[in-house]
Write a protein that holds these residues in place. Structure first.
Motif, PDB file in Angstrom:
ATOM      1  N   PHE A 194       0.814  -1.220   0.000  1.00  0.00           N
ATOM      2  CA  PHE A 194       0.000   0.000   0.000  1.00  0.00           C
ATOM      3  C   PHE A 194       0.848   1.271   0.000  1.00  0.00           C
ATOM      4  N   ILE A 195       2.098   1.144   0.442  1.00  0.00           N
ATOM      5  CA  ILE A 195       2.985   2.309   0.511  1.00  0.00           C
ATOM      6  C   ILE A 195       4.051   2.114  -0.563  1.00  0.00           C
ATOM      7  N   THR A 196       4.084   2.962  -1.544  1.00  0.00           N
ATOM      8  CA  THR A 196       5.099   2.811  -2.584  1.00  0.00           C
ATOM      9  C   THR A 196       6.011   4.033  -2.602  1.00  0.00           C
ATOM     10  N   PRO A 197       7.281   3.883  -2.896  1.00  0.00           N
ATOM     11  CA  PRO A 197       7.934   2.581  -3.031  1.00  0.00           C
ATOM     12  C   PRO A 197       8.149   1.944  -1.669  1.00  0.00           C
ATOM     13  N   VAL A 198       8.446   0.661  -1.670  1.00  0.00           N
ATOM     14  CA  VAL A 198       8.618  -0.073  -0.421  1.00  0.00           C
ATOM     15  C   VAL A 198       9.736   0.551   0.422  1.00  0.00           C
ATOM     16  N   SER A 199      10.699   1.220  -0.232  1.00  0.00           N
ATOM     17  CA  SER A 199      11.818   1.811   0.508  1.00  0.00           C
ATOM     18  C   SER A 199      11.389   3.000   1.354  1.00  0.00           C
ATOM     19  N   ALA A 200      10.139   3.456   1.182  1.00  0.00           N
ATOM     20  CA  ALA A 200       9.625   4.530   2.031  1.00  0.00           C
ATOM     21  C   ALA A 200       9.263   4.023   3.421  1.00  0.00           C
ATOM     22  N   LEU A 201       9.169   2.705   3.581  1.00  0.00           N
ATOM     23  CA  LEU A 201       8.825   2.133   4.888  1.00  0.00           C
ATOM     24  C   LEU A 201      10.065   2.069   5.765  1.00  0.00           C
ATOM     25  N   VAL A 214       4.645 -12.529   1.087  1.00  0.00           N
ATOM     26  CA  VAL A 214       3.980 -11.396   0.412  1.00  0.00           C
ATOM     27  C   VAL A 214       4.989 -10.464  -0.242  1.00  0.00           C
ATOM     28  N   LYS A 215       5.988 -10.062   0.537  1.00  0.00           N
ATOM     29  CA  LYS A 215       6.975  -9.103   0.035  1.00  0.00           C
ATOM     30  C   LYS A 215       7.641  -9.633  -1.226  1.00  0.00           C
ATOM     31  N   TRP A 216       7.987 -10.895  -1.213  1.00  0.00           N
ATOM     32  CA  TRP A 216       8.758 -11.465  -2.322  1.00  0.00           C
ATOM     33  C   TRP A 216       7.893 -11.676  -3.554  1.00  0.00           C
ATOM     34  N   MET A 217       6.636 -12.063  -3.346  1.00  0.00           N
ATOM     35  CA  MET A 217       5.753 -12.232  -4.498  1.00  0.00           C
ATOM     36  C   MET A 217       5.527 -10.901  -5.191  1.00  0.00           C
ATOM     37  N   CYS A 218       5.283  -9.854  -4.392  1.00  0.00           N
ATOM     38  CA  CYS A 218       5.001  -8.542  -4.986  1.00  0.00           C
ATOM     39  C   CYS A 218       6.257  -7.997  -5.672  1.00  0.00           C
ATOM     40  N   GLN A 219       7.394  -8.170  -5.015  1.00  0.00           N
ATOM     41  CA  GLN A 219       8.657  -7.702  -5.598  1.00  0.00           C
ATOM     42  C   GLN A 219       8.936  -8.440  -6.908  1.00  0.00           C
ATOM     43  N   VAL A 224       8.555  -8.358 -13.116  1.00  0.00           N
ATOM     44  CA  VAL A 224       7.983  -8.836 -14.374  1.00  0.00           C
ATOM     45  C   VAL A 224       7.342  -7.691 -15.153  1.00  0.00           C
ATOM     46  N   PHE A 225       6.597  -6.845 -14.439  1.00  0.00           N
ATOM     47  CA  PHE A 225       5.739  -5.882 -15.135  1.00  0.00           C
ATOM     48  C   PHE A 225       6.302  -4.465 -15.194  1.00  0.00           C
ATOM     49  N   LEU A 226       7.454  -4.203 -14.540  1.00  0.00           N
ATOM     50  CA  LEU A 226       8.015  -2.846 -14.570  1.00  0.00           C
ATOM     51  C   LEU A 226       9.354  -2.868 -15.311  1.00  0.00           C
ATOM     52  N   PRO A 227       9.761  -1.723 -15.828  1.00  0.00           N
ATOM     53  CA  PRO A 227      11.055  -1.675 -16.519  1.00  0.00           C
ATOM     54  C   PRO A 227      12.212  -1.891 -15.544  1.00  0.00           C
ATOM     55  N   GLU A 228      13.378  -2.254 -16.114  1.00  0.00           N
ATOM     56  CA  GLU A 228      14.562  -2.564 -15.303  1.00  0.00           C
ATOM     57  C   GLU A 228      14.897  -1.473 -14.293  1.00  0.00           C
ATOM     58  N   GLU A 229      14.772  -0.208 -14.731  1.00  0.00           N
ATOM     59  CA  GLU A 229      15.215   0.885 -13.851  1.00  0.00           C
ATOM     60  C   GLU A 229      14.367   1.003 -12.583  1.00  0.00           C
ATOM     61  N   GLU A 234      13.430  -0.794  -4.966  1.00  0.00           N
ATOM     62  CA  GLU A 234      13.384  -1.908  -4.011  1.00  0.00           C
ATOM     63  C   GLU A 234      14.375  -1.629  -2.888  1.00  0.00           C
ATOM     64  N   MET A 235      14.204  -2.321  -1.760  1.00  0.00           N
ATOM     65  CA  MET A 235      15.078  -2.113  -0.616  1.00  0.00           C
ATOM     66  C   MET A 235      16.532  -2.327  -0.999  1.00  0.00           C
ATOM     67  N   ALA A 236      16.797  -3.360  -1.783  1.00  0.00           N
ATOM     68  CA  ALA A 236      18.175  -3.717  -2.119  1.00  0.00           C
ATOM     69  C   ALA A 236      18.636  -3.017  -3.388  1.00  0.00           C
ATOM     70  N   GLY A 237      17.726  -2.300  -4.031  1.00  0.00           N
ATOM     71  CA  GLY A 237      18.079  -1.638  -5.283  1.00  0.00           C
ATOM     72  C   GLY A 237      18.170  -2.596  -6.460  1.00  0.00           C
TER      73      GLY A 237
END
Lengths: 270, 282
Positions: A194-201, A214-219, A224-229, A234-237
């Protein structure tokens, strides 16, 4: 188990799958409620996230929508499975089956057929809405769809098994429904759905959610659906697909073991 | 072998819940092909006993053999030989009657034909209806249909006619007798004494987790030998006399060859005997 009985268990399992699907899709209210709750969240929250990230020009709504697809299939696997098994325990389904020669394995196969079909339908529905309302582009590279396939299979299997295990902790359908939804909502929140990006948490919160699927499925689905950049959000970049496979695979094994350990045929304690 | 004679053998069966005995040491033998009724008030241990025999509950101690196997350990092959009619179930509400019977038939190696079973329980008109639209009595008949679809050697019926109207009940009895005539052993629990009397070859009365009497409905609790009440009417009015030897009394009374007006000879009814056995009548 001999080959013959294994084949029998498979055939009965598929027959149970057909019966499960028939029963599910005949209950119109349940169908609408199951599918529309994640859709509603996707549409409402997606419309609120109007930001565009300056570094990449990606709209926040797309980041959110890609993750919500994962949340949608967790709802049709973890939550629906848990409530479904609790209901089977309460309305006499499991007691009746326990008194027949049906192998226990067939019951679970039937449930997995239901979960697989409803989760695929949910994913397709969420994806269609994300493409339509938030301009998410469908990947064309086969590799992306392969990633989608294994995340789907591992994620749905693990979540369904955990749903069965969790249902054994509840004493009633109402208890199961409330409990499963609380766990599901809390995990979605701390996993950055619900909070994007996850790194804001807060990092500590994400450290906790990193133990759960949950975290891993969504990540994984964002990969799959977003561009490489978009990996930079993500937390790990990065997308960490290897680690994703490891965590989801581990939850499959743990979920199936938990199932065997805590599954109950009745609500009675002896 | 013994299991060829008896479908069910129970010796010293106990079931304790948190130190309280629901079943406090019972012995039962049910012969193959017989209709056996377990009677008793609520809380007497009937359902617990039956559920242990069905393999649904574990026992605390005692020996149990059902169709030659221990129900606590028996597997699918054993379950294919028994049929269970559940007391309360509301499952599979969205399937039709015919669909659920066809589906369950698929679990068994030698099932009955689903169409034949629909006919047996008199649900022809409802075969295509969703189960949730059935009335209570129809639902129970479907439960029976699901219990016999696998052609069981032993059928468990737990209070099968609760809530039936009298006509449906009669039809149900006829069905049970027909199954028994085909060689099915039937274990029935019931609240209704007329049901036990009409159907059962033998009955056992449970009270406080023990068998307090066992026998045929006609001889239960010494009923056949109990004092008879002889009533007749003459010019002085109605006479009533209790006696162990009613035949002798009637012989004496009609020694002159006279007809005795309003002559009746009654023994205690099954209900009288039952109430005495479970301690409801002093």
């Amino acid at each position: 188990m001999t080959a013959v009985t294994a084949r029998g268990a498979l055939a009965i399992g598929l027959a149970r799958g057909a019966v499960e699907l028939r029963q599910f899709f005949r209950q119109k209210e349940t169908v609408v409620f199951t599918f529309s709750l994640p859709v509603l969240l996707l549409v409402l929250l997606g419309s609120v996230f109007g930001d565009v990230y300056p570094e990449t020009g990606l709209p926040a709504s797309q980041l959110f929508a890609a993750g919500m697809i994962g949340a949608g299939i967790i709802s049709t696997s973890f939550v629906s499975m848990g409530i479904g098994v609790a209901l089977d325990r309460e309305d006499g389904t499991l007691k009746r089956l326990r008194g027949t020669p049906m192998p226990a394995l067939s019951y679970f196969l039937g449930k997995m057929v239901l979960v697989a079909v409803s989760s695929l339908a949910q994913a397709a529905l969420m994806l269609a809405i994300a493409v339509w309302l938030f301009d998410l582009t469908l990947p064309t590279a086969p590799g992306k769809w392969l990633t989608f396939a294994w995340i789907f299979v591992l994620g749905v299997t693990g979540c369904a098994a955990l749903g069965v295990a969790a249902s054994s902790l509840a004493r009633s359908v109402n208890g199961a429904a409330a409990g499963m939804n609380i766990v599901y909502l809390a995990l979605q929140f701390i996993s950055g759905v619900f909070i994007t990006p996850v790194s804001a948490l807060p990092a500590a919160m994400v450290s906790v959610s990193s133990f759960f699927p949950v975290k891993w499925m969504c990540q994984g689905l964002r990969s799959v659906f977003l561009p490489e950049e978009a990996a930079r959000y993500e937390m790990a970049g990065q997308w960490e697909l290897g680690l994703t496979a490891l965590v989801l695979g581990a939850w499959c094994v743990a979920g199936l073991l938990l199932c065997r350990l805590v599954f109950r045929w009745t609500n009675r304690r002896e | 072998m013994i299991e060829n004679v008896n479908a069910v053998e129970v010796h010293g069966l106990r079931k304790d819940y948190a130190g309280v005995s629901a079943v406090a040491g019972i012995d039962l033998d049910i012969r193959r092909g017989e209709i056996f009724a377990l009677l008793g008030p609520n809380g007497a241990g009937k359902t617990t006993t039956v559920e242990i025999l069905e393999g649904h509950r574990r026992r605390t101690s005692g020996e149990v053999r059902v169709l030659g196997e221990d129900p606590g350990r028996a597997g699918g092959a054993w379950r294919a030989r028994i049929g269970i009619v559940l007391q309360t179930a509301s499952d599979a509400a969205e399937l039709t009657v015919a669909e659920s019977l066809r589906h369950f038939a698929g679990y068994y190696p030698h099932p009955r034909d689903p169409g034949e079973v629909v006919h047996l329980v008199g649900l022809e008109e409802k075969a295509g209806s969703r189960i949730r639209t059935l009335s209570g009595g129809q639902r129970r008949r479907l439960d029976v249909a699901l219990g016999i679809i696998g052609r069981p050697e032993l059928l468990f019926l737990d209070e099968p006619t609760t809530g039936f109207d009298p006509e449906v009940r009669r039809r149900f009895w006829a069905l049970i007798e027909r199954l028994a005539a085909d060689g099915t052993t039937i274990l029935l629990t019931t609240h209704y004494l007329d049901e036990a009397e009409a159907l059962a070859d033998r009955v056992a009365v449970l009270a406080g987790g023990r068998v307090v009497a066992e026998g045929t409905p006609a001889t239960l609790g010494g009923r056949a030998e109990a004092e008879a009440v002889v009533r007749w009417t003459d010019a002085e009015g109605v006479h009533e006399r209790r006696t162990q030897r009613p035949t002798t009394l009637v012989n004496e009374l009609s020694a002159g060859g006279g007809e005795l007006a309003g002559l009746t000879i009654t023994r205690p009814s099954l209900e009288d005997t039952y109430l005495e056995l479970i301690g409801e009548r002093s």
